[in-house]
Design a protein around this motif. Structure first.
Motif, PDB file in Angstrom:
ATOM      1  N   GLU A   1       1.472  -1.452  -0.002  1.00  0.00           N
ATOM      2  CA  GLU A   1      -0.039  -0.178   0.150  1.00  0.00           C
ATOM      3  C   GLU A   1       0.793   1.179  -0.128  1.00  0.00           C
ATOM      4  O   GLU A   1       2.161   1.371   0.820  1.00  0.00           O
ATOM      5  CB  GLU A   1      -0.599  -0.144   0.746  1.00  0.00           C
ATOM      6  N   ARG A   2       0.692   2.223  -0.409  1.00  0.00           N
ATOM      7  CA  ARG A   2       0.979   3.564  -0.528  1.00  0.00           C
ATOM      8  C   ARG A   2       1.051   4.026   0.669  1.00  0.00           C
ATOM      9  O   ARG A   2      -0.165   4.191   1.310  1.00  0.00           O
ATOM     10  CB  ARG A   2       0.578   4.175  -1.985  1.00  0.00           C
ATOM     11  N   GLY A   3       2.167   5.028   1.123  1.00  0.00           N
ATOM     12  CA  GLY A   3       2.549   5.511   2.430  1.00  0.00           C
ATOM     13  C   GLY A   3       3.639   6.228   2.125  1.00  0.00           C
ATOM     14  O   GLY A   3       4.017   6.920   0.694  1.00  0.00           O
ATOM     15  N   PRO A   4       3.776   7.313   3.704  1.00  0.00           N
ATOM     16  CA  PRO A   4       4.445   8.462   3.271  1.00  0.00           C
ATOM     17  C   PRO A   4       5.953   7.680   2.666  1.00  0.00           C
ATOM     18  O   PRO A   4       6.628   5.749   2.834  1.00  0.00           O
ATOM     19  CB  PRO A   4       4.929   8.930   4.799  1.00  0.00           C
ATOM     20  N   GLY A   5       6.780   8.226   2.065  1.00  0.00           N
ATOM     21  CA  GLY A   5       8.422   7.423   1.864  1.00  0.00           C
ATOM     22  C   GLY A   5       8.674   9.226   0.956  1.00  0.00           C
ATOM     23  O   GLY A   5       8.771  10.407   1.809  1.00  0.00           O
ATOM     24  N   LEU A   6       9.769   9.000   0.322  1.00  0.00           N
ATOM     25  CA  LEU A   6      10.581  10.274  -0.367  1.00  0.00           C
ATOM     26  C   LEU A   6       9.944  11.205  -0.489  1.00  0.00           C
ATOM     27  O   LEU A   6      10.414  12.502  -0.351  1.00  0.00           O
ATOM     28  CB  LEU A   6      11.424   9.271  -1.394  1.00  0.00           C
ATOM     29  N   ALA A   7       8.951  11.206  -0.809  1.00  0.00           N
ATOM     30  CA  ALA A   7       7.971  13.079  -1.380  1.00  0.00           C
ATOM     31  C   ALA A   7       8.236  13.666  -0.396  1.00  0.00           C
ATOM     32  O   ALA A   7       8.144  14.841  -0.298  1.00  0.00           O
ATOM     33  CB  ALA A   7       6.411  12.112  -2.416  1.00  0.00           C
ATOM     34  N   GLU A   8       7.919  12.778   1.064  1.00  0.00           N
ATOM     35  CA  GLU A   8       7.540  13.184   2.387  1.00  0.00           C
ATOM     36  C   GLU A   8       8.673  13.629   2.941  1.00  0.00           C
ATOM     37  O   GLU A   8       8.587  14.871   3.383  1.00  0.00           O
ATOM     38  CB  GLU A   8       6.699  13.305   2.795  1.00  0.00           C
ATOM     39  N   CYS A   9       9.981  13.090   2.642  1.00  0.00           N
ATOM     40  CA  CYS A   9      10.822  13.349   3.046  1.00  0.00           C
ATOM     41  C   CYS A   9      11.542  15.053   2.888  1.00  0.00           C
ATOM     42  O   CYS A   9      11.731  15.847   3.351  1.00  0.00           O
ATOM     43  CB  CYS A   9      12.157  12.196   2.841  1.00  0.00           C
ATOM     44  N   LEU A  10      10.897  15.000   1.058  1.00  0.00           N
ATOM     45  CA  LEU A  10      11.815  16.234   0.398  1.00  0.00           C
ATOM     46  C   LEU A  10      10.857  17.519   0.758  1.00  0.00           C
ATOM     47  O   LEU A  10      11.099  18.303   1.099  1.00  0.00           O
ATOM     48  CB  LEU A  10      11.243  15.996  -0.989  1.00  0.00           C
ATOM     49  N   GLU A  11       8.787  17.223   0.873  1.00  0.00           N
ATOM     50  CA  GLU A  11       8.579  18.174   1.489  1.00  0.00           C
ATOM     51  C   GLU A  11       8.503  18.503   2.425  1.00  0.00           C
ATOM     52  O   GLU A  11       8.567  19.800   2.376  1.00  0.00           O
ATOM     53  CB  GLU A  11       7.117  17.847   0.550  1.00  0.00           C
ATOM     54  N   ASN A  12       8.148  17.291   3.524  1.00  0.00           N
ATOM     55  CA  ASN A  12       8.005  17.886   4.261  1.00  0.00           C
ATOM     56  C   ASN A  12       8.986  18.378   5.516  1.00  0.00           C
ATOM     57  O   ASN A  12       8.638  17.988   7.008  1.00  0.00           O
ATOM     58  CB  ASN A  12       6.775  17.379   4.984  1.00  0.00           C
ATOM     59  N   GLY A  13      10.094  17.704   5.113  1.00  0.00           N
ATOM     60  CA  GLY A  13      11.559  16.761   6.029  1.00  0.00           C
ATOM     61  C   GLY A  13      11.036  15.781   7.262  1.00  0.00           C
ATOM     62  O   GLY A  13      11.511  15.884   8.371  1.00  0.00           O
ATOM     63  N   VAL A  14      10.289  15.201   6.788  1.00  0.00           N
ATOM     64  CA  VAL A  14      10.193  14.210   7.799  1.00  0.00           C
ATOM     65  C   VAL A  14      11.918  13.266   7.417  1.00  0.00           C
ATOM     66  O   VAL A  14      11.924  13.179   6.643  1.00  0.00           O
ATOM     67  CB  VAL A  14       9.082  12.670   6.704  1.00  0.00           C
ATOM     68  N   ASP A  15      11.269  12.516   8.563  1.00  0.00           N
ATOM     69  CA  ASP A  15      13.285  11.997   9.105  1.00  0.00           C
ATOM     70  C   ASP A  15      13.090  10.508   8.106  1.00  0.00           C
ATOM     71  O   ASP A  15      12.290   9.921   8.019  1.00  0.00           O
ATOM     72  CB  ASP A  15      13.099  11.781   9.720  1.00  0.00           C
ATOM     73  N   VAL A  16      14.200  10.267   6.713  1.00  0.00           N
ATOM     74  CA  VAL A  16      13.805   9.345   5.833  1.00  0.00           C
ATOM     75  C   VAL A  16      14.319   8.075   6.462  1.00  0.00           C
ATOM     76  O   VAL A  16      13.968   7.339   6.099  1.00  0.00           O
ATOM     77  CB  VAL A  16      15.584   9.682   5.186  1.00  0.00           C
ATOM     78  N   LEU A  17      14.403   8.041   8.280  1.00  0.00           N
ATOM     79  CA  LEU A  17      15.433   6.794   8.466  1.00  0.00           C
ATOM     80  C   LEU A  17      13.822   6.147   8.540  1.00  0.00           C
ATOM     81  O   LEU A  17      13.510   5.066   8.877  1.00  0.00           O
ATOM     82  CB  LEU A  17      16.161   6.600   9.511  1.00  0.00           C
ATOM     83  N   SER A  18      12.686   6.984   9.025  1.00  0.00           N
ATOM     84  CA  SER A  18      11.485   6.694  10.020  1.00  0.00           C
ATOM     85  C   SER A  18      10.688   6.082   8.573  1.00  0.00           C
ATOM     86  O   SER A  18       8.883   5.239   8.959  1.00  0.00           O
ATOM     87  CB  SER A  18      10.660   7.839  10.286  1.00  0.00           C
ATOM     88  N   VAL A  19      10.917   6.102   7.341  1.00  0.00           N
ATOM     89  CA  VAL A  19       9.753   6.258   6.219  1.00  0.00           C
ATOM     90  C   VAL A  19      10.245   4.461   5.559  1.00  0.00           C
ATOM     91  O   VAL A  19       9.711   3.921   4.200  1.00  0.00           O
ATOM     92  CB  VAL A  19       9.224   7.239   5.759  1.00  0.00           C
ATOM     93  N   ILE A  20      11.602   4.617   6.116  1.00  0.00           N
ATOM     94  CA  ILE A  20      12.015   3.056   5.113  1.00  0.00           C
ATOM     95  C   ILE A  20      11.664   1.904   5.981  1.00  0.00           C
ATOM     96  O   ILE A  20      11.532   1.289   6.941  1.00  0.00           O
ATOM     97  CB  ILE A  20      13.559   3.095   4.922  1.00  0.00           C
ATOM     98  N   ARG A  21      11.623   0.756   5.158  1.00  0.00           N
ATOM     99  CA  ARG A  21      10.877  -0.405   5.470  1.00  0.00           C
ATOM    100  C   ARG A  21      11.555  -2.075   4.921  1.00  0.00           C
ATOM    101  O   ARG A  21      12.625  -1.524   3.735  1.00  0.00           O
ATOM    102  CB  ARG A  21       9.328  -0.500   4.909  1.00  0.00           C
ATOM    103  N   ARG A  22      11.846  -2.702   5.497  1.00  0.00           N
ATOM    104  CA  ARG A  22      12.722  -4.086   5.346  1.00  0.00           C
ATOM    105  C   ARG A  22      11.658  -4.689   4.484  1.00  0.00           C
ATOM    106  O   ARG A  22      10.314  -5.024   5.071  1.00  0.00           O
ATOM    107  CB  ARG A  22      12.866  -4.751   6.221  1.00  0.00           C
TER     108      ARG A  22
END
Length: 269
Positions: free
Chosen positions: A118-139
């Motif tokens: 399912e689509r969720g937060p990712g690279l776009a949110e990191c670029l647009e809103n400053g979301v920490d990239v480590l918080s949206v990476i998944r294994r």
């Protein structure tokens, strides 16, 4: 002995990276019709070719010359995302190496679709809103690598990828992974791949046999810069699988003859 040493080093490295252990795990179902052939058909000729590519890339990795690799194509539908999925799975070596695959095609994020996520937060949110990239990476299991999904951009994707924050994101994830693969949009008609190529040490260009015009490949090489292109992957070559099957069929028959007994004889035993 060297394999045991590699494993010990890997376990020690992971023990010192609690951030990776905290990342959520997405279990995906990889069916027999999946295009991730290195997982579904590990003894196929296609899987062999990805392992050969891994061997060639590993030489540059060992020499500290290659850590971040961009994967793009001259035109849409040349198969660059399929190559990215297979290459990530091959480089991970069943968890021996840490591999991050970045879904940077914000226009058409096909990796998430292919994996059934399912689509969720990712690279776009990191670029647009400053979301920490480590918080949206998944294994991703059972494939054994990590995914930074595209996310859901609210603004123009091309402008997003020209954001100075992109470089900071790439630098942020670098220390945690042996390999960072960037699945980029095609070189034409967008400028996204050119922006992303500046974040990579080298580029792999994918072309589809019998479909991608040579002129399109030449234009892509010129735009990216020939010195920045590590190689061209020719996707969809017909006839190799048949030749592979014929070769190994002959090899098997020769081995049975050398053994002095038939396949039926072995089965009866």
């Amino acid at each position: 002995m060297s394999r045991i040493w590699d494993l010990l080093q890997k376990l020690e490295w992971q023990a010192g990276s609690p951030e990776l252990h905290r990342m959520p795990v997405d279990a995906v179902s990889i069916g027999p019709d999946s295009r991730i052939v290195v997982h579904t058909s590990p003894r196929s000729p296609s899987a062999d070719r990805f392992r050969f590519l891994r061997m060639r890339l590993r030489d540059l990795w060992d020499a500290q010359k290659l850590r971040r690799l961009l994967i793009t194509s001259a035109l849409p539908r040349d198969g660059k995302s399929t190559v990215a999925l297979n290459l990530a799975t091959t480089l991970a070596e069943h968890g021996k190496r840490t591999v991050l695959l970045i879904e940077a095609d914000l226009h058409h994020p096909t990796l998430t679709v292919e994996l059934g996520l399912e689509r969720g937060p990712g690279l776009a949110e990191c670029l647009e809103n400053g979301v920490d990239v480590l918080s949206v990476i998944r294994r991703i299991e059972p494939l054994g690598w990590y995914l930074l999904p595209a996310g859901m951009p609210q603004s123009n994707p091309t402008e997003l990828l020209q954001n100075d924050a992109l470089s900071a994101i790439i630098e942020r994830v670098g220390p945690y992974f042996d390999w960072v693969l960037i699945d980029a949009p095609p070189v034409k008609p967008l400028a996204d791949a050119l922006s992303l190529s500046r974040q990579a040490h080298a580029t792999l260009l994918v072309a589809r046999a019998g479909r991608t015009p040579s002129q399109a490949v030449e234009e892509a090489l010129t735009l990216i810069g020939r010195k920045n292109v590590l190689g061209i992957i020719l996707n969809g070559v017909e006839g190799i699988d048949a030749a592979y099957s014929k070769y190994y069929g002959s090899y098997a028959r020769a081995a049975m003859s050398a053994g002095g007994e038939s396949a039926e004889g072995k089965h009866d035993r």
